[in-house]
Write a protein that holds these residues in place. Structure first.
Motif, PDB file in Angstrom:
ATOM      1  N   ARG A 102      -2.214   1.432  -3.267  1.00  0.00           N
ATOM      2  CA  ARG A 102      -0.830   1.529  -2.788  1.00  0.00           C
ATOM      3  C   ARG A 102      -0.633   2.684  -1.821  1.00  0.00           C
ATOM      4  O   ARG A 102       0.416   2.797  -1.189  1.00  0.00           O
ATOM      5  N   SER A 103      -1.642   3.543  -1.704  1.00  0.00           N
ATOM      6  CA  SER A 103      -1.595   4.633  -0.721  1.00  0.00           C
ATOM      7  C   SER A 103      -1.995   4.169   0.669  1.00  0.00           C
ATOM      8  O   SER A 103      -1.962   4.953   1.612  1.00  0.00           O
ATOM      9  N   PHE A 104      -2.365   2.888   0.800  1.00  0.00           N
ATOM     10  CA  PHE A 104      -2.808   2.338   2.075  1.00  0.00           C
ATOM     11  C   PHE A 104      -1.955   1.134   2.478  1.00  0.00           C
ATOM     12  O   PHE A 104      -2.474   0.077   2.833  1.00  0.00           O
ATOM     13  N   PRO A 105      -0.615   1.247   2.443  1.00  0.00           N
ATOM     14  CA  PRO A 105       0.236   0.088   2.731  1.00  0.00           C
ATOM     15  C   PRO A 105       0.299  -0.211   4.219  1.00  0.00           C
ATOM     16  O   PRO A 105       0.076   0.674   5.059  1.00  0.00           O
ATOM     17  N   PRO A 106       0.598  -1.468   4.584  1.00  0.00           N
ATOM     18  CA  PRO A 106       0.845  -1.765   5.991  1.00  0.00           C
ATOM     19  C   PRO A 106       2.131  -1.100   6.450  1.00  0.00           C
ATOM     20  O   PRO A 106       3.100  -0.984   5.684  1.00  0.00           O
ATOM     21  N   VAL A 107       2.138  -0.641   7.687  1.00  0.00           N
ATOM     22  CA  VAL A 107       3.316   0.033   8.233  1.00  0.00           C
ATOM     23  C   VAL A 107       4.257  -1.013   8.818  1.00  0.00           C
ATOM     24  O   VAL A 107       3.833  -1.871   9.588  1.00  0.00           O
ATOM     25  N   GLY A 108       5.509  -0.976   8.446  1.00  0.00           N
ATOM     26  CA  GLY A 108       6.490  -1.901   9.011  1.00  0.00           C
ATOM     27  C   GLY A 108       7.212  -2.698   7.952  1.00  0.00           C
ATOM     28  O   GLY A 108       8.409  -2.500   7.722  1.00  0.00           O
ATOM     29  N   PRO A 109       6.518  -3.610   7.247  1.00  0.00           N
ATOM     30  CA  PRO A 109       7.199  -4.425   6.237  1.00  0.00           C
ATOM     31  C   PRO A 109       7.694  -3.582   5.071  1.00  0.00           C
ATOM     32  O   PRO A 109       7.110  -2.545   4.736  1.00  0.00           O
ATOM     33  N   ASP A 110       8.787  -4.035   4.454  1.00  0.00           N
ATOM     34  CA  ASP A 110       9.336  -3.380   3.269  1.00  0.00           C
ATOM     35  C   ASP A 110       8.560  -3.898   2.058  1.00  0.00           C
ATOM     36  O   ASP A 110       8.796  -5.014   1.588  1.00  0.00           O
ATOM     37  N   ILE A 111       7.626  -3.110   1.551  1.00  0.00           N
ATOM     38  CA  ILE A 111       6.691  -3.569   0.544  1.00  0.00           C
ATOM     39  C   ILE A 111       7.154  -3.208  -0.866  1.00  0.00           C
ATOM     40  O   ILE A 111       7.609  -2.085  -1.127  1.00  0.00           O
ATOM     41  N   ASP A 112       7.062  -4.174  -1.765  1.00  0.00           N
ATOM     42  CA  ASP A 112       7.271  -3.944  -3.188  1.00  0.00           C
ATOM     43  C   ASP A 112       5.916  -3.500  -3.754  1.00  0.00           C
ATOM     44  O   ASP A 112       5.080  -4.330  -4.117  1.00  0.00           O
ATOM     45  N   LEU A 113       5.700  -2.204  -3.811  1.00  0.00           N
ATOM     46  CA  LEU A 113       4.387  -1.684  -4.209  1.00  0.00           C
ATOM     47  C   LEU A 113       4.026  -2.076  -5.635  1.00  0.00           C
ATOM     48  O   LEU A 113       2.868  -2.391  -5.937  1.00  0.00           O
ATOM     49  N   ALA A 114       5.001  -2.098  -6.530  1.00  0.00           N
ATOM     50  CA  ALA A 114       4.725  -2.407  -7.930  1.00  0.00           C
ATOM     51  C   ALA A 114       4.248  -3.843  -8.108  1.00  0.00           C
ATOM     52  O   ALA A 114       3.448  -4.135  -9.006  1.00  0.00           O
ATOM     53  N   ALA A 115       4.740  -4.750  -7.267  1.00  0.00           N
ATOM     54  CA  ALA A 115       4.386  -6.161  -7.395  1.00  0.00           C
ATOM     55  C   ALA A 115       3.176  -6.552  -6.556  1.00  0.00           C
ATOM     56  O   ALA A 115       2.738  -7.698  -6.593  1.00  0.00           O
ATOM     57  N   SER A 116       2.637  -5.630  -5.790  1.00  0.00           N
ATOM     58  CA  SER A 116       1.459  -5.901  -4.975  1.00  0.00           C
ATOM     59  C   SER A 116       0.213  -5.713  -5.830  1.00  0.00           C
ATOM     60  O   SER A 116       0.246  -5.075  -6.885  1.00  0.00           O
ATOM     61  N   ARG A 117      -0.912  -6.269  -5.357  1.00  0.00           N
ATOM     62  CA  ARG A 117      -2.118  -6.162  -6.175  1.00  0.00           C
ATOM     63  C   ARG A 117      -3.375  -6.062  -5.323  1.00  0.00           C
ATOM     64  O   ARG A 117      -3.408  -6.469  -4.159  1.00  0.00           O
ATOM     65  N   TYR A 118      -4.404  -5.490  -5.938  1.00  0.00           N
ATOM     66  CA  TYR A 118      -5.716  -5.355  -5.306  1.00  0.00           C
ATOM     67  C   TYR A 118      -6.765  -5.982  -6.213  1.00  0.00           C
ATOM     68  O   TYR A 118      -6.751  -5.770  -7.430  1.00  0.00           O
ATOM     69  N   ARG A 119      -7.652  -6.766  -5.608  1.00  0.00           N
ATOM     70  CA  ARG A 119      -8.766  -7.351  -6.355  1.00  0.00           C
ATOM     71  C   ARG A 119     -10.065  -6.962  -5.669  1.00  0.00           C
ATOM     72  O   ARG A 119     -10.287  -7.300  -4.499  1.00  0.00           O
ATOM     73  N   ALA A 120     -10.911  -6.256  -6.381  1.00  0.00           N
ATOM     74  CA  ALA A 120     -12.154  -5.763  -5.789  1.00  0.00           C
ATOM     75  C   ALA A 120     -13.157  -6.889  -5.610  1.00  0.00           C
ATOM     76  O   ALA A 120     -13.384  -7.684  -6.524  1.00  0.00           O
ATOM     77  N   GLY A 121     -13.750  -6.960  -4.432  1.00  0.00           N
ATOM     78  CA  GLY A 121     -14.851  -7.871  -4.194  1.00  0.00           C
ATOM     79  C   GLY A 121     -16.158  -7.245  -4.646  1.00  0.00           C
ATOM     80  O   GLY A 121     -16.218  -6.081  -5.062  1.00  0.00           O
ATOM     81  N   LEU A 122     -17.232  -8.007  -4.551  1.00  0.00           N
ATOM     82  CA  LEU A 122     -18.530  -7.522  -5.016  1.00  0.00           C
ATOM     83  C   LEU A 122     -19.003  -6.318  -4.210  1.00  0.00           C
ATOM     84  O   LEU A 122     -19.607  -5.393  -4.756  1.00  0.00           O
ATOM     85  N   SER A 123     -18.734  -6.337  -2.916  1.00  0.00           N
ATOM     86  CA  SER A 123     -19.208  -5.239  -2.073  1.00  0.00           C
ATOM     87  C   SER A 123     -18.518  -3.931  -2.426  1.00  0.00           C
ATOM     88  O   SER A 123     -19.157  -2.870  -2.474  1.00  0.00           O
ATOM     89  N   ALA A 124     -17.221  -3.981  -2.651  1.00  0.00           N
ATOM     90  CA  ALA A 124     -16.472  -2.757  -2.968  1.00  0.00           C
ATOM     91  C   ALA A 124     -16.992  -2.101  -4.238  1.00  0.00           C
ATOM     92  O   ALA A 124     -16.857  -0.884  -4.415  1.00  0.00           O
ATOM     93  N   GLN A 125     -17.594  -2.899  -5.114  1.00  0.00           N
ATOM     94  CA  GLN A 125     -18.121  -2.354  -6.357  1.00  0.00           C
ATOM     95  C   GLN A 125     -19.441  -1.618  -6.146  1.00  0.00           C
ATOM     96  O   GLN A 125     -19.938  -0.958  -7.066  1.00  0.00           O
ATOM     97  N   LYS A 126     -19.999  -1.726  -4.927  1.00  0.00           N
ATOM     98  CA  LYS A 126     -21.261  -1.056  -4.616  1.00  0.00           C
ATOM     99  C   LYS A 126     -21.088   0.075  -3.600  1.00  0.00           C
ATOM    100  O   LYS A 126     -21.977   0.900  -3.444  1.00  0.00           O
TER     101      LYS A 126
END
Length: 235
Positions: A102-126
């Protein structure tokens, strides 16, 4: 200007500067993000400085971050990029982003940070150790002479090389919106890997989700990309 096992740096810089001269562009690089914010307020007021590079939030200096702008012959800023180091010595990018995406939001849109989500791919785990976040990518839409001629490919590689020389990362990553990635931006910049559906931002004023792809490269990928002649990328 050398990195152990990598000797293309001086040649790439020289070729890139030759290309920028053809487009009548001047490149400015700095690490004072208050100065960068002032440049944006003057030349990019519609898109203010994003939170990942806000000096009031992060301690940014010449050892861990830089910004890059391109100015046209009239001194107008027509392009921006920035990088900063995430020191992940004891964790992975996946674990880091699970707690801080949530520290890396897109600039411009009004984002609901609490309702947003991140799912790690296999590469990010390495991905770990010295990792650079690449953001602030912008090109002035009103300057048609700079689009469709391969300039973004040169600017992207110039930023990658600057990152290698200044920050010496093991990995570089960024986030690209789905509509933009389908237009080939990641490939034009030189990114060799993408992971879909990593992040979904929910907007407060819309049911529509903003989906982002993670783009990334390892140090070896970066060195390989730097072996591709820049002149082959420019129309």
């Amino acid at each position: 200007m050398t990195i152990q096992g990598f000797d293309h740096g001086a040649q790439i810089f020289a070729t890139a500067l030759q290309i920028f001269n053809q487009f009548e562009l001047t490149i400015e690089i700095g690490s004072d993000f208050n100065q960068y914010r002032s440049l944006l307020l003057k030349h990019r007021p519609q898109q203010p400085l994003g939170p990942p590079f806000d000096p009031e939030i992060h301690e940014l200096n010449a050892q861990n971050a830089f910004w890059l702008v391109a100015k046209d012959r009239d001194g107008r800023v027509v392009h921006t990029q920035a990088m900063r180091v995430l020191n992940l010595q004891s964790t992975t990018l996946a674990d880091h982003l699970r707690g801080s995406f949530r520290s890396f939001p897109p600039v411009g849109p009004d984002i609901d940070l609490a309702a947003s989500r991140y799912r790690a791919g296999l590469s990010a785990q390495k991905i770990s150790v010295v990792v650079c976040y690449h953001g602030e990518l912008w090109m002035d839409d009103t300057v048609g002479a700079f689009r469709g001629r391969g300039l973004s490919a040169v600017l992207g590689r110039f930023a990658f090389l600057t990152g290698l020389m200044r920050l010496s990362p093991d990995y570089i990553f960024g986030s690209v919106a789905l509509p933009v990635i389908f237009k080939g931006l990641a490939e034009r910049l030189g990114y060799m890997h993408t992971e879909p559906s990593c992040i979904r931002w929910r907007q407060n004023d819309s049911d529509r989700l903003l989906e982002g792809f993670m783009v990334w490269m390892s140090r070896d990928d970066l060195k390989f990309v730097m072996t591709i002649p820049l002149l082959d990328l420019v129309a």
